[in-house]
Write an enzyme that holds these catalytic residues in place. Structure first.
Site, PDB file in Angstrom:
ATOM      1  N   LYS A  71       0.815  -1.216   0.000  1.00  0.00           N
ATOM      2  CA  LYS A  71       0.000   0.000   0.000  1.00  0.00           C
ATOM      3  C   LYS A  71       0.850   1.268   0.000  1.00  0.00           C
ATOM      4  O   LYS A  71       0.592   2.197  -0.778  1.00  0.00           O
ATOM      5  CB  LYS A  71      -0.932  -0.031   1.215  1.00  0.00           C
ATOM      6  CG  LYS A  71      -1.835   1.169   1.376  1.00  0.00           C
ATOM      7  CD  LYS A  71      -3.043   0.865   2.242  1.00  0.00           C
ATOM      8  CE  LYS A  71      -2.688   0.119   3.504  1.00  0.00           C
ATOM      9  NZ  LYS A  71      -1.864   0.917   4.438  1.00  0.00           N
ATOM     10  N   THR A  73       3.987   1.485  -0.936  1.00  0.00           N
ATOM     11  CA  THR A  73       4.694   1.500  -2.222  1.00  0.00           C
ATOM     12  C   THR A  73       3.796   2.053  -3.317  1.00  0.00           C
ATOM     13  O   THR A  73       4.237   2.849  -4.162  1.00  0.00           O
ATOM     14  CB  THR A  73       5.149   0.068  -2.573  1.00  0.00           C
ATOM     15  OG1 THR A  73       5.946  -0.443  -1.515  1.00  0.00           O
ATOM     16  CG2 THR A  73       5.965   0.055  -3.860  1.00  0.00           C
ATOM     17  N   ARG A  94       2.381   8.363   6.985  1.00  0.00           N
ATOM     18  CA  ARG A  94       2.722   8.391   8.407  1.00  0.00           C
ATOM     19  C   ARG A  94       4.205   8.099   8.628  1.00  0.00           C
ATOM     20  O   ARG A  94       4.883   7.549   7.769  1.00  0.00           O
ATOM     21  CB  ARG A  94       1.894   7.351   9.165  1.00  0.00           C
ATOM     22  CG  ARG A  94       0.407   7.622   9.199  1.00  0.00           C
ATOM     23  CD  ARG A  94      -0.344   6.415   9.715  1.00  0.00           C
ATOM     24  NE  ARG A  94      -0.191   5.273   8.819  1.00  0.00           N
ATOM     25  CZ  ARG A  94      -0.404   4.017   9.159  1.00  0.00           C
ATOM     26  NH1 ARG A  94      -0.751   3.723  10.394  1.00  0.00           N
ATOM     27  NH2 ARG A  94      -0.256   3.046   8.288  1.00  0.00           N
ATOM     28  N   LYS A 105       7.424  -6.189  11.123  1.00  0.00           N
ATOM     29  CA  LYS A 105       6.864  -5.607   9.910  1.00  0.00           C
ATOM     30  C   LYS A 105       7.914  -5.013   8.997  1.00  0.00           C
ATOM     31  O   LYS A 105       7.806  -5.066   7.788  1.00  0.00           O
ATOM     32  CB  LYS A 105       5.831  -4.527  10.273  1.00  0.00           C
ATOM     33  CG  LYS A 105       5.152  -3.870   9.079  1.00  0.00           C
ATOM     34  CD  LYS A 105       4.065  -2.910   9.547  1.00  0.00           C
ATOM     35  CE  LYS A 105       3.400  -2.209   8.377  1.00  0.00           C
ATOM     36  NZ  LYS A 105       4.281  -1.236   7.727  1.00  0.00           N
ATOM     37  N   ALA A 273      -3.639   1.963  12.622  1.00  0.00           N
ATOM     38  CA  ALA A 273      -5.048   1.925  12.227  1.00  0.00           C
ATOM     39  C   ALA A 273      -5.823   0.831  12.933  1.00  0.00           C
ATOM     40  O   ALA A 273      -7.053   0.868  12.950  1.00  0.00           O
ATOM     41  CB  ALA A 273      -5.167   1.744  10.715  1.00  0.00           C
ATOM     42  N   PHE A 301      -3.578  -0.181   7.150  1.00  0.00           N
ATOM     43  CA  PHE A 301      -4.201  -1.502   7.048  1.00  0.00           C
ATOM     44  C   PHE A 301      -5.310  -1.513   5.994  1.00  0.00           C
ATOM     45  O   PHE A 301      -5.274  -0.756   5.037  1.00  0.00           O
ATOM     46  CB  PHE A 301      -4.688  -1.980   8.421  1.00  0.00           C
ATOM     47  CG  PHE A 301      -3.562  -2.247   9.386  1.00  0.00           C
ATOM     48  CD1 PHE A 301      -2.546  -3.129   9.054  1.00  0.00           C
ATOM     49  CD2 PHE A 301      -3.496  -1.595  10.606  1.00  0.00           C
ATOM     50  CE1 PHE A 301      -1.494  -3.381   9.928  1.00  0.00           C
ATOM     51  CE2 PHE A 301      -2.444  -1.839  11.487  1.00  0.00           C
ATOM     52  CZ  PHE A 301      -1.454  -2.737  11.144  1.00  0.00           C
ATOM     53  N   PHE A 381       3.513  -8.196  -9.249  1.00  0.00           N
ATOM     54  CA  PHE A 381       4.677  -8.983  -8.866  1.00  0.00           C
ATOM     55  C   PHE A 381       5.095  -9.850 -10.058  1.00  0.00           C
ATOM     56  O   PHE A 381       4.265 -10.191 -10.906  1.00  0.00           O
ATOM     57  CB  PHE A 381       4.368  -9.885  -7.664  1.00  0.00           C
ATOM     58  CG  PHE A 381       4.424  -9.194  -6.337  1.00  0.00           C
ATOM     59  CD1 PHE A 381       5.437  -9.455  -5.437  1.00  0.00           C
ATOM     60  CD2 PHE A 381       3.448  -8.266  -5.979  1.00  0.00           C
ATOM     61  CE1 PHE A 381       5.491  -8.817  -4.208  1.00  0.00           C
ATOM     62  CE2 PHE A 381       3.488  -7.625  -4.763  1.00  0.00           C
ATOM     63  CZ  PHE A 381       4.513  -7.896  -3.863  1.00  0.00           C
ATOM     64  N   TRP A 409       6.864  -0.716  -8.354  1.00  0.00           N
ATOM     65  CA  TRP A 409       7.985  -1.254  -7.587  1.00  0.00           C
ATOM     66  C   TRP A 409       9.208  -1.422  -8.488  1.00  0.00           C
ATOM     67  O   TRP A 409      10.326  -1.076  -8.097  1.00  0.00           O
ATOM     68  CB  TRP A 409       7.605  -2.606  -6.968  1.00  0.00           C
ATOM     69  CG  TRP A 409       8.634  -3.128  -6.007  1.00  0.00           C
ATOM     70  CD1 TRP A 409       8.687  -2.937  -4.666  1.00  0.00           C
ATOM     71  CD2 TRP A 409       9.795  -3.920  -6.338  1.00  0.00           C
ATOM     72  NE1 TRP A 409       9.790  -3.550  -4.119  1.00  0.00           N
ATOM     73  CE2 TRP A 409      10.492  -4.159  -5.127  1.00  0.00           C
ATOM     74  CE3 TRP A 409      10.310  -4.433  -7.524  1.00  0.00           C
ATOM     75  CZ2 TRP A 409      11.669  -4.902  -5.091  1.00  0.00           C
ATOM     76  CZ3 TRP A 409      11.485  -5.172  -7.479  1.00  0.00           C
ATOM     77  CH2 TRP A 409      12.151  -5.397  -6.273  1.00  0.00           C
TER      78      TRP A 409
END
Length: 555
Positions: A71, A73, A94, A105, A273, A301, A381, A409
């Site tokens: 998210k 990215t 954030r 994480k 979140a 999230f 991906f 990405w």
């Protein structure tokens, strides 16, 4: 293939004054932290309010899974993509908490060629905002216990002290604690505990305050305890709000950095979140809106948590009216929601992808409730097959939503150009007709039920009598107009992390409610959610260190 941190270290960063100049900010408007990051001064924050307001785009995602959705990215890649197609765009996200970074994480700056830099600084201390929040929060706790020790003239009932302490580390041993043992000189013994800094009401206040005056007013409204006759005790009653504001004065100024493609990024505030409201600061987003044609912001999230809170809390407070929403999904995450084991996630499985799309469809349906047009971003991906991608795009089309494959990405902004074009088209269409999920005058219990039933698809909400009495007391005290902030697992629409996909007909158990009077919402703790996380069996901290002066093991 280079790692994220290797890519970040090779970035050609522009001096931060040049990034600011691109936004129309002069060197005098910036307070540099080294050469590549700066805070925007309070004076500049006031001066920019006269500028026009740009388009606001929210990036959210399907329910989190171990394979990941990307998210942040996508948020960064979309901002770079918008700049590529000629839109002046700024990204707002954030700050990273040390808790997840040293837990499991990892970083919070994006990945691949869609990153915000300096990456290591952002994930480790940055400009000290988290530490300022921690200090301000714990100062209030210290003043509270000190007041009780020196005679307790307010008549505070030590059994009804609700203000806990915080720290920015995952430490389950501190969830419940007893303080002031060792004799009268150490104060009044009582039960308490620690939360993580990201769950602090002070963090929420920092992220919802409009200026220094509003910050001090909100801090003063924090309810920390009750007296023996059940009268609320606030930070103002303890004379704490002035000193707390002093500690947070610099932290309220948003942090300006840049993407790998030298586009502006505000990184400010860090509430989670799943246990808080999960969005970057109001003041950073509002400043970016006055300096840019487009602002791309992110909610934490899945859309059931971060997006709902952005719409029902942040937009309600700030008066924001979003122009577009981007819902991020990956083929890998959809397979996980379809029940595919992690070991098999790389194999083509159209049937499992479509099964996992039940989660995607649920989030699409929910987002439509808020009246903001939507695009699905399929974060690409290498292992994704054409058949899997086409299956998702076809399903989204049947739901009246466009799904765009984005390769930011690997390709940066160029890989998100098609997504950026789709977002700009709907943002400029005038289709947005934003509306929150519930009105202010609905009772607090009904607000909780509305979120649980309409967003989580619960059949019922379990509210113990103790919770119902507390909600009623808050309504009688004048807090009934506040929105609600649901704290629950991020992995499921239910309160049980194992129930993935799109379950229906469950019960949401609310075990505790907390009044965040300064922030301006009521927190409902659901199921087994913890406001102080624990470390996993193999914490990331065990692999982090220095090698010839360079940080290793962080990403």
């Amino acid at each position: 293939m280079k790692t994220d941190i290797e890519i970040a270290r090779e970035a050609d960063l522009q001096p931060i004054n040049e990034i600011g100049a691109g936004l129309g900010l002069s060197p005098a408007d910036l307070l540099p932290y080294g050469h590549d990051k700066a805070k925007v001064s309070h004076k500049a924050l006031v001066d920019v309010q006269e500028a026009p307001v740009g388009k606001l785009v929210l990036v959210t995602a399907i329910s989190p899974t171990p394979p990941g959705e990307g998210k942040t990215t996508t948020t960064v890649g979309l901002a770079d993509g918008l700049n590529r197609i000629g839109r002046k765009a700024t990204v707002c996200i954030r700050e990273a908490s040390l808790g997840p970074n040293f837990g499991m994480k990892g970083g919070a700056a994006g990945g691949g060629l869609a990153q915000i830099v300096p990456m290591e600084d952002m994930n480790l201390h940055f400009t000290g905002d988290f530490h300022a929040v921690t200090s301000a929060h714990n100062l209030l706790a210290a003043l509270l216990d000190n007041h009780i020790h020196w005679g307790n003239s307010l008549g505070i009932d030590p059994r009804r002290v609700t203000w806990r302490r915080v720290m920015d580390v995952n430490d389950r041993a501190l969830r419940e604690a007893v303080v002031a043992l060792g004799g009268p000189g150490n104060g009044q013994p009582r039960e308490t505990g620690f939360d993580i800094t990201a769950a602090s009401e002070v963090m929420a206040i920092l992220c919802l305050a409009t200026d220094l005056e509003d910050l001090e007013r909100r801090l003063g409204r924090i309810v920390v305890a009750e007296t023996f006759d059940r009268t609320p005790v606030t930070a103002t009653d303890l004379g704490a709000e002035g000193a707390m504001t002093v500690l947070l004065k610099d932290a309220l100024q948003p942090n300006l950095v840049q993407t790998l493609e030298n586009n502006p990024a505000f990184v400010h505030g860090g509430p989670f979140a799943n246990i808080a409201h999960g969005c970057n600061s109001l003041i950073a987003t509002r400043t970016a809106l006055h300096l840019s044609e487009y602002v791309v912001t992110e909610a934490g999230f899945g859309a059931d948590l971060g997006a709902e809170k952005f719409f029902d809390i942040v937009c309600r407070v700030a008066g924001f009216r979003p122009d577009a929403v981007v819902l991020v999904a990956t083929i890998r995450a959809l397979k996980a929601n379809g029940g595919v084991p992690l070991a098999d996630i790389g194999r083509e499985n159209v049937e499992a992808v479509l099964a996992g799309c039940a989660n995607l469809e649920r989030h699409v349906e929910n987002l439509k409730l808020f009246g903001v047009p939507l695009v699905v971003a399929l974060n690409h991906f290498d292992g994704d097959s054409d058949a899997e991608l086409r299956a998702v795009q076809s399903l989204c089309a049947r739901n009246g939503v466009r799904a765009v494959v984005a390769d930011h990405w690997a390709k940066g902004g160029a890989g998100a150009a098609e997504l950026a074009t789709a977002v700009s088209e709907i943002a400029e269409s005038g289709e947005a007709d934003f509306r929150p999920l519930y009105p202010d005058d609905l009772s607090l219990a009904h607000k909780l039920e509305t979120v649980a039933k309409r967003i989580y698809r619960a059949e019922s909400v379990y509210l113990p009598q103790s919770v119902r009495r507390r909600l009623q007391a808050w309504e009688e005290a004048g807090y009934g107009h506040l929105p609600v902030c649901m704290a629950k697992t991020q992995y499921s629409f239910t309160a049980e992390a194992r129930l993935i996909g799109a379950p229906n007909g469950h019960e949401i158990p609310v075990r505790e409610v907390r009044l965040a009077a300064g922030a301006g919402f009521v927190v409902a703790l659901c199921g087994e959610i913890m406001t102080m996380p624990g470390l996993p069996r193999r914490p990331a901290a065990e692999t982090i260190g220095l090698d010839d002066g360079l940080i290793t093991g962080l990403f």
